[in-house]
Design an enzyme around this catalytic site. Structure first.
Site, PDB file in Angstrom:
ATOM      1  N   CYS A 119      -4.794  -0.726   6.839  1.00 43.67           N
ATOM      2  CA  CYS A 119      -5.239  -1.679   7.898  1.00 43.67           C
ATOM      3  C   CYS A 119      -5.857  -0.577   9.027  1.00 43.67           C
ATOM      4  CB  CYS A 119      -4.765  -2.748   8.465  1.00 43.67           C
ATOM      5  SG  CYS A 119      -5.446  -3.903   9.164  1.00 43.67           S
ATOM      6  N   HIS A 219      -3.376  -5.410   3.623  1.00 42.44           N
ATOM      7  CA  HIS A 219      -1.892  -5.244   3.835  1.00 42.44           C
ATOM      8  C   HIS A 219      -1.312  -5.205   2.505  1.00 42.44           C
ATOM      9  CE1 HIS A 219      -1.448  -4.783   8.306  1.00 42.44           C
ATOM     10  NE2 HIS A 219      -2.481  -5.572   8.413  1.00 42.44           N
ATOM     11  N   GLU A 221       1.584  -4.053   1.525  1.00 45.88           N
ATOM     12  CA  GLU A 221       2.902  -4.072   1.842  1.00 45.88           C
ATOM     13  C   GLU A 221       3.255  -5.701   1.930  1.00 45.88           C
ATOM     14  OE1 GLU A 221       1.533  -4.427   6.319  1.00 45.88           O
ATOM     15  OE2 GLU A 221       0.874  -3.462   3.976  1.00 45.88           O
TER      16      GLU A 221
END
Length: 242
Positions: A119, A219, A221
């Site tokens: 990001c 994202h 994660e």
């Protein structure tokens, strides 16, 4: 970081953090923070996460103890770094963090240490290598889908380029969690756009040449069950150990 051949340790993945006011117990002060999701996915992918605070003076030799680098998400990049005046919606900037992460990025590229920008991290890569940013994406695409509500991730379908590293890893298209109101404007000369959203927003980039340096606007994660991207980073970092 080179190995003597008998060292079978897990690759050390540096992850950048950010300084924000925080409260724990009876204390309230500025702290270097990072969402735990980054730590979890690095560990599950086979790496050892090491947290990197945004210091006013960063020793680039820290890359001597790292095998990979993650530039994490966070606030906006200061538009002064690419010669622009701030948009009314631009916020959360930190000149210290911008400079620290650019230093780490350049040191990683010089040392051939694999890099993943997440990001804001992808935006840092683009600005550091000579590109610019769109400061408020809804002004360009006409919708808020990339950041639908405060603290609420949107979903974006990203189409990936044939022959790209990310295309080979994630397939022709992938559905991702996104939360950003800025995006790549003018692309840095050394970066290749390899992923786009349906509205044309650049969602993934790769560095030209053989080095592992990729950026994603989403994202990864946040999707703990899909470790392909972080496993790819850890695998590239393992090669540094060989």
């Amino acid at each position: 970081m080179a190995s003597n051949g008998s060292d079978r340790r897990r690759p050390r993945i540096g992850v950048t953090t950010y300084l924000v006011p925080a409260r724990h117990g009876v204390w309230e002060h500025e702290a270097a923070l990072l969402p735990r999701t980054y730590l979890d996915v690095v560990v599950r992918a086979g790496g050892t996460p090491l947290l990197l605070p945004p210091l006013p003076e960063v020793d680039p030799d820290v890359l001597g103890v790292l095998d990979g680098l993650v530039l994490s998400g966070g606030g906006d990049v200061d538009p002064a770094r690419y010669g622009a005046e701030p948009h009314p919606q631009t916020g959360g900037t930190s000149a210290v963090r911008d400079a620290a992460e650019e230093t780490l990025l350049r040191a990683a590229l010089a040392a051939d240490v694999p890099v993943l920008g997440v990001c804001r991290g992808m935006q840092v890569m683009n600005v550091a290598l000579g590109g610019t940013l769109v400061q408020h994406l809804p002004d360009v695409v006409g919708h808020e889908g990339h950041r639908p509500e405060p603290a609420t991730f949107g979903r974006t379908c990203v189409r990936l380029a044939d022959g790209s590293l990310l295309g080979g890893l994630l397939g022709e298209q992938t559905d991702v969690a996104c939360y950003h109101h800025q995006a790549v404007g003018e692309l840095a000369p050394d970066l290749v756009p390899v992923g786009r959203a349906e509205d044309g927003t650049v969602e993934a980039v790769e560095l030209r040449g053989p080095r592992y340096a990729v950026g994603v606007q989403w994202h990864p994660e946040q999707t703990g069950e899909d470790l392909r991207l972080f496993r790819s980073l850890v695998a590239a970092a393992s090669a540094v150990l060989a």
